[in-house]
Design a protein around this motif. Structure first.
Motif, PDB file in Angstrom:
ATOM      1  N   THR A   1     -19.754  20.504 -15.128  1.00  4.80           N
ATOM      2  CA  THR A   1     -21.211  20.332 -15.216  1.00  4.80           C
ATOM      3  C   THR A   1     -21.715  21.515 -16.093  1.00  4.80           C
ATOM      4  OG1 THR A   1     -22.269  20.790 -13.047  1.00  4.80           O
ATOM      5  CG2 THR A   1     -21.284  18.662 -13.431  1.00  4.80           C
ATOM      6  N   ILE A   2     -21.156  22.113 -16.471  1.00  2.00           N
ATOM      7  CA  ILE A   2     -21.547  23.546 -17.264  1.00  2.00           C
ATOM      8  C   ILE A   2     -22.159  23.112 -18.821  1.00  2.00           C
ATOM      9  CG2 ILE A   2     -20.948  25.684 -18.039  1.00  2.00           C
ATOM     10  CD1 ILE A   2     -19.444  26.211 -15.846  1.00  2.00           C
ATOM     11  N   ASP A   3     -21.332  22.263 -19.446  1.00  2.00           N
ATOM     12  CA  ASP A   3     -21.493  21.774 -20.713  1.00  2.00           C
ATOM     13  C   ASP A   3     -21.276  20.400 -20.746  1.00  2.00           C
ATOM     14  OD1 ASP A   3     -21.600  22.537 -23.405  1.00  2.00           O
ATOM     15  OD2 ASP A   3     -19.681  23.405 -23.533  1.00  2.00           O
ATOM     16  N   ARG A   4     -22.523  19.892 -21.339  1.00  2.00           N
ATOM     17  CA  ARG A   4     -22.599  18.296 -21.315  1.00  2.00           C
ATOM     18  C   ARG A   4     -21.858  17.858 -22.602  1.00  2.00           C
ATOM     19  NH1 ARG A   4     -26.411  14.303 -19.867  1.00  2.00           N
ATOM     20  NH2 ARG A   4     -27.564  15.753 -18.804  1.00  2.00           N
ATOM     21  N   PRO A   5     -21.124  16.496 -22.077  1.00  2.00           N
ATOM     22  CA  PRO A   5     -20.181  16.161 -23.264  1.00  2.00           C
ATOM     23  C   PRO A   5     -21.006  15.417 -24.228  1.00  2.00           C
ATOM     24  CG  PRO A   5     -19.378  15.386 -21.108  1.00  2.00           C
ATOM     25  CD  PRO A   5     -20.958  16.311 -20.920  1.00  2.00           C
ATOM     26  N   THR A   6     -20.556  15.231 -25.603  1.00  2.00           N
ATOM     27  CA  THR A   6     -21.264  14.616 -26.650  1.00  2.00           C
ATOM     28  C   THR A   6     -21.199  13.063 -26.359  1.00  2.00           C
ATOM     29  OG1 THR A   6     -20.819  16.311 -28.199  1.00  2.00           O
ATOM     30  CG2 THR A   6     -21.333  14.106 -28.951  1.00  2.00           C
ATOM     31  N   ALA A   7     -19.753  12.615 -25.912  1.00  2.00           N
ATOM     32  CA  ALA A   7     -19.620  11.209 -25.534  1.00  2.00           C
ATOM     33  C   ALA A   7     -18.477  11.161 -24.632  1.00  2.00           C
ATOM     34  CB  ALA A   7     -19.067  10.464 -26.914  1.00  2.00           C
TER      35      ALA A   7
END
Length: 253
Positions: free
Chosen positions: A56-62
């Protein structure tokens, strides 16, 4: 595999710069209960981005990430903070310990944030410090202990709240060979004794050989996976062969 702690579906991550860079390109992955999986791949392959997305550090694009059937990216900030403290444990290469606090205070930090009663906190501290062999360090400051001891303290902090998923990013990167062996034996003990699922990024084939399964990421895609049998030396050789086929040795990954 049994029940899945982690389910990753069509995970994609793009970084918008002068030229759009796709770090992850449609990864599908499942991590079972009490499974220990290592993630390997060449530099720039996307393995750290993958771990950061799961953590949950880096939000996915999709795509979608489910941890214990919940999507953390649908939570608000307060809910996400509680979710991280309840479900996830983190171990980093640089320890990320608070140097102004004692070992005891560092380990208790996650429980303090959740306002756990003092008797429960002390019991968990006793259990985890005995399990990791650091009872004698509890009153020391962080600057007074060695690198291997710091990583033991970081591991204690990561598991004291009994997470279902332990995430590790190059956890042995700053350790000498003896400390590497000690720390990885601890990971194996945590995996076995505490029924904790582990997802670990590493460039080191020896470290990876402690896992039960290894996934290899290349160019943002899941490239291959291998499973450990009863022979760890054979597993280590399979890791080396796969890395050689990927086009990089240990020091290039």
């Amino acid at each position: 595999m049994g029940n899945s702690i982690l389910q990753v579906s069509n995970l994609q991550k793009e970084y918008i710069r002068e030229i759009t860079y796709r770090a992850l390109n449609g990864i599908n992955f499942q991590l079972g209960e009490n499974e220990f999986v290592a993630v390997m791949g060449p530099s720039g392959s996307g393995k750290t981005t993958f771990l950061n997305s799961v953590s949950t550090i880096d939000r996915p694009t999709a795509g979608e990430i489910l941890i214990n059937s919940r999507n953390p990216y649908t939570l608000n900030d307060d809910e996400l903070a509680k979710f991280r403290r309840k479900e996830l444990g983190f171990v980093f290469q640089d320890f990320n310990l608070v140097h102004t606090l004692t070992v005891k205070e560092n380990i208790l930090l996650p429980l303090t944030l959740d306002s756990l009663p003092a008797d429960k906190m002390n019991q968990r501290l006793k259990n985890v410090s005995q399990f990791l062999g650091i009872e004698e360090l509890l009153s020391k400051r962080i600057y007074e202990i060695s690198g291997g001891q710091k990583q033991r303290v970081a591991i204690a902090r990561a598991v004291i709240h009994e997470p279902t998923l332990l995430l590790a990013d190059e956890p042995t990167g700053n350790l000498d060979s003896k400390a590497v062996n000690d720390v990885m034996n601890l990971f194996s003990s945590i995996h076995t004794a505490l029924n904790t699922a582990i997802l670990m990024v590493t460039h080191d084939p020896y470290v990876a050989s402690f896992a039960s399964r290894i996934i290899f990421i290349k160019d943002g895609k899941l490239y291959n996976e291998i499973h450990r049998g009863h022979n760890r030396k054979q597993f280590y050789q399979e890791i080396m062969d796969t890395l050689a086929f990927l086009g990089g040795g240990q020091h290039e990954l």
